[in-house]
Design an enzyme around this catalytic site. Structure first.
Site, mmCIF file in Angstrom:
data_model
loop_
_atom_site.group_PDB
_atom_site.id
_atom_site.type_symbol
_atom_site.label_atom_id
_atom_site.label_comp_id
_atom_site.label_asym_id
_atom_site.label_seq_id
_atom_site.Cartn_x
_atom_site.Cartn_y
_atom_site.Cartn_z
ATOM 1 N N CYS A 63 6.312 80.053 112.473
ATOM 2 C CA CYS A 63 4.805 79.747 111.625
ATOM 3 C C CYS A 63 3.922 81.127 112.662
ATOM 4 C CB CYS A 63 4.686 78.906 112.496
ATOM 5 S SG CYS A 63 6.375 77.458 111.776
ATOM 6 N N HIS A 68 -2.446 76.805 112.803
ATOM 7 C CA HIS A 68 -1.239 77.066 112.521
ATOM 8 C C HIS A 68 -1.204 75.084 111.698
ATOM 9 C CE1 HIS A 68 2.640 76.186 110.334
ATOM 10 N NE2 HIS A 68 3.244 76.100 111.503
ATOM 11 N N ASN A 71 3.718 71.884 105.267
ATOM 12 C CA ASN A 71 3.927 73.316 106.651
ATOM 13 C C ASN A 71 4.198 74.380 105.787
ATOM 14 O OD1 ASN A 71 5.069 75.051 108.368
ATOM 15 N ND2 ASN A 71 5.873 73.312 110.211
HETATM 16 N N1 ACO Z 1 10.429 58.876 106.129
HETATM 17 C C1 ACO Z 1 10.594 58.063 106.933
HETATM 18 N N2 ACO Z 1 11.376 57.222 107.862
HETATM 19 C C2 ACO Z 1 12.425 58.826 108.762
HETATM 20 C C3 ACO Z 1 11.304 59.981 108.324
HETATM 21 C C4 ACO Z 1 10.708 59.889 106.925
HETATM 22 N N3 ACO Z 1 10.900 61.560 106.193
HETATM 23 N N4 ACO Z 1 11.784 61.036 109.078
HETATM 24 C C5 ACO Z 1 12.145 60.333 109.845
HETATM 25 N N5 ACO Z 1 12.280 58.995 109.815
HETATM 26 C C6 ACO Z 1 12.926 57.712 110.543
HETATM 27 C C7 ACO Z 1 13.826 58.173 111.509
HETATM 28 O O1 ACO Z 1 15.327 58.474 111.374
HETATM 29 C C8 ACO Z 1 13.374 57.113 113.102
HETATM 30 O O2 ACO Z 1 14.133 56.620 112.450
HETATM 31 P P1 ACO Z 1 14.936 55.238 113.717
HETATM 32 O O3 ACO Z 1 14.321 55.098 114.599
HETATM 33 O O4 ACO Z 1 15.178 54.424 112.771
HETATM 34 O O5 ACO Z 1 15.916 56.305 114.164
HETATM 35 C C9 ACO Z 1 12.244 57.030 112.995
HETATM 36 O O6 ACO Z 1 12.123 57.585 111.877
HETATM 37 C C10 ACO Z 1 11.108 57.722 113.523
HETATM 38 O O7 ACO Z 1 11.234 59.152 113.832
HETATM 39 P P2 ACO Z 1 11.077 59.944 115.043
HETATM 40 O O8 ACO Z 1 11.428 61.291 114.970
HETATM 41 O O9 ACO Z 1 11.127 59.335 116.466
HETATM 42 O O10 ACO Z 1 9.056 59.714 114.215
HETATM 43 P P3 ACO Z 1 7.763 60.748 114.851
HETATM 44 O O11 ACO Z 1 6.676 59.959 114.826
HETATM 45 O O12 ACO Z 1 8.258 61.289 115.871
HETATM 46 O O13 ACO Z 1 7.946 61.463 113.566
HETATM 47 C C11 ACO Z 1 8.175 64.152 113.276
HETATM 48 C C12 ACO Z 1 8.639 63.067 113.049
HETATM 49 C C13 ACO Z 1 6.892 64.072 111.757
HETATM 50 C C14 ACO Z 1 9.040 65.391 112.827
HETATM 51 C C15 ACO Z 1 6.723 64.146 114.475
HETATM 52 O O14 ACO Z 1 8.666 64.298 115.362
HETATM 53 C C16 ACO Z 1 6.296 66.073 114.406
HETATM 54 O O15 ACO Z 1 5.409 65.748 113.577
HETATM 55 N N6 ACO Z 1 7.280 66.623 115.309
HETATM 56 C C17 ACO Z 1 6.409 67.917 115.248
HETATM 57 C C18 ACO Z 1 7.379 69.059 114.502
HETATM 58 C C19 ACO Z 1 7.268 69.477 113.611
HETATM 59 O O16 ACO Z 1 5.891 69.389 112.813
HETATM 60 N N7 ACO Z 1 7.707 70.871 112.738
HETATM 61 C C20 ACO Z 1 6.966 71.749 111.934
HETATM 62 C C21 ACO Z 1 7.741 72.847 111.545
HETATM 63 S S1 ACO Z 1 7.591 73.197 113.686
HETATM 64 C C22 ACO Z 1 5.897 74.072 113.066
HETATM 65 O O17 ACO Z 1 5.450 74.045 112.513
HETATM 66 C C23 ACO Z 1 5.871 74.812 114.531
#
Ligand code: ACO
Length: 322
Positions: A113, A249, A279
């Site tokens: 990214c 980003h 993203n």
């Molecule tokens: N829809 C519904 N539920 C979902 C989804 C979805 N799309 N994705 C995950 N869940 C569920 C999980 O399975 C989990 O369920 P469980 O509790 O029964 O196990 C629950 O939601 C919570 O999951 P978490 O991973 O704890 O959710 P969180 O609030 O942390 O959000 C996210 C996840 C959005 C990925 C967050 O961690 C985040 O923003 N991370 C940053 C990563 C990112 O943006 N990456 C992009 C690439 S990196 C870059 O560009 C630099």
């Protein structure tokens, strides 16, 4: 003294739009979950017959038009991408040929990214040392091809697109400073497990998809984005109040909000496109910049900070006067 400045901008997004409602039909997710966790409402996805170089060519034409330059004026080409058309030849040479640009050095830079910021920083150096006068710099991605469309943890996050700028030599700055960094110890938090020399046989199977520890990525991204932003401002003895626009980003809205909060940056100064683009990895910053320029918010003479973070981890900031 030679500086570099941005003479024109452009972007291109594929026609096909995937809304959260579309994704609800593919995986067990909801519009409410996606918006509350990421801010993303829709993303663009390339059609099967579109390649990353096609997106780049459209964005580049747009940027050349806005800078009033023609292909023969360009004397160097830099492309930041993680999803090139082929392993080789490098994507910049493919774009050079498609645009009809005469023979010139073509660089493809892979920094996930942060790819565009790495590319822009490198192009700035070539201009400052007098080796080039006009450089086409692109950040582009068809990252939806790396996504496992059955994995709700990742497929809701990403989109495709390309953003481009024309960087040109100038007696006034322009780019004030660039700041790049990387730390390979974080490889396993965000990576794609297939490459030319690793696991190539898995390409196209369910084992080949983006691997991400979302929570860990979130924390390091917020910390790093704020640190490198401060480094850029401190180097130039400037403060947050001096800054007109912050363009981080566009990974997800919560990361952007958390980084802005850590910096005490009001959200009114933050260009946000993640809601409509998703993203788009290396394309996110140049596309967000182009959106802000074309809708009239970003004006000539204003102070703008690009702030990138990506797999590797890699990171970087570019502080510039537009
Ligand atoms: N829809 C519904 N539920 C979902 C989804 C979805 N799309 N994705 C995950 N869940 C569920 C999980 O399975 C989990 O369920 P469980 O509790 O029964 O196990 C629950 O939601 C919570 O999951 P978490 O991973 O704890 O959710 P969180 O609030 O942390 O959000 C996210 C996840 C959005 C990925 C967050 O961690 C985040 O923003 N991370 C940053 C990563 C990112 O943006 N990456 C992009 C690439 S990196 C870059 O560009 C630099």
């Amino acid at each position: 003294m030679i500086y570099s400045r941005i003479a024109g901008t452009g972007r291109y997004l594929p026609d096909r739009i995937l809304t959260n409602a579309d994704l609800e039909k593919i995986v067990d997710t909801s519009d409410e979950w996606i918006i509350s966790r990421t801010g993303i409402e829709q993303r663009h996805a390339a059609n099967e017959d579109e390649f990353t170089s096609d997106l780049c060519v459209n964005a580049a034409r747009n940027a050349m038009e806005s800078a009033a330059v023609s292909p023969s004026d360009i004397d160097m080409l830099f492309v930041g991408t993680t999803t090139p058309d082929l392993i080789f030849p490098n994507i910049a040479t493919i774009i050079q040929h498609k645009l009809g640009i005469p023979a010139l050095p073509c660089y493809a830079i892979e920094a996930a990214c942060s790819g565009f910021v790495y590319a822009l920083s490198s192009a700035d150096k070539f201009i400052r040392c007098g080796e080039a006068k006009k450089i086409l710099v692109i950040g582009a991605e068809i990252i939806t091809r790396l996504v496992d469309w059955e994995d709700r943890n990742t497929c809701v996050l990403f989109g495709d697109g390309a953003g481009a700028v024309i960087l040109e030599a100038s007696s006034n700055p322009g780019v004030l400073s660039t700041h790049l960094g990387a730390d390979g110890q974080y490889q396993k938090l965000l990576y794609y497990p297939v490459g030319a020399s690793t696991n190539l046989a898995a390409a196209g199977t369910a084992d080949a998809s983006i691997m991400m520890s979302g929570n860990d990525v979130f924390k390091v991204a917020v910390r790093t984005l704020s640190e490198v932003a401060k480094e850029a401002l401190n180097t130039n003895k400037l403060s947050l109040e001096d800054l007109d626009w912050f363009i981080p980003h566009q990974a997800n809205l919560r990361i952007i909000q958390a980084a802005a909060k850590k910096l005490n940056m009001p959200m009114e100064k933050v260009i946000q496109t993640v809601q409509i683009h998703g993203n788009t990895s290396a394309a996110s910053i140049p596309m967000a910049f182009d959106v802000g320029v074309r809708d009239g918010r970003i004006k000539r003479g204003q102070l703008v900070l690009f702030d990138a973070f990506g797999g590797g981890f890699t990171w970087g900031a570019v502080l510039l006067r537009y």
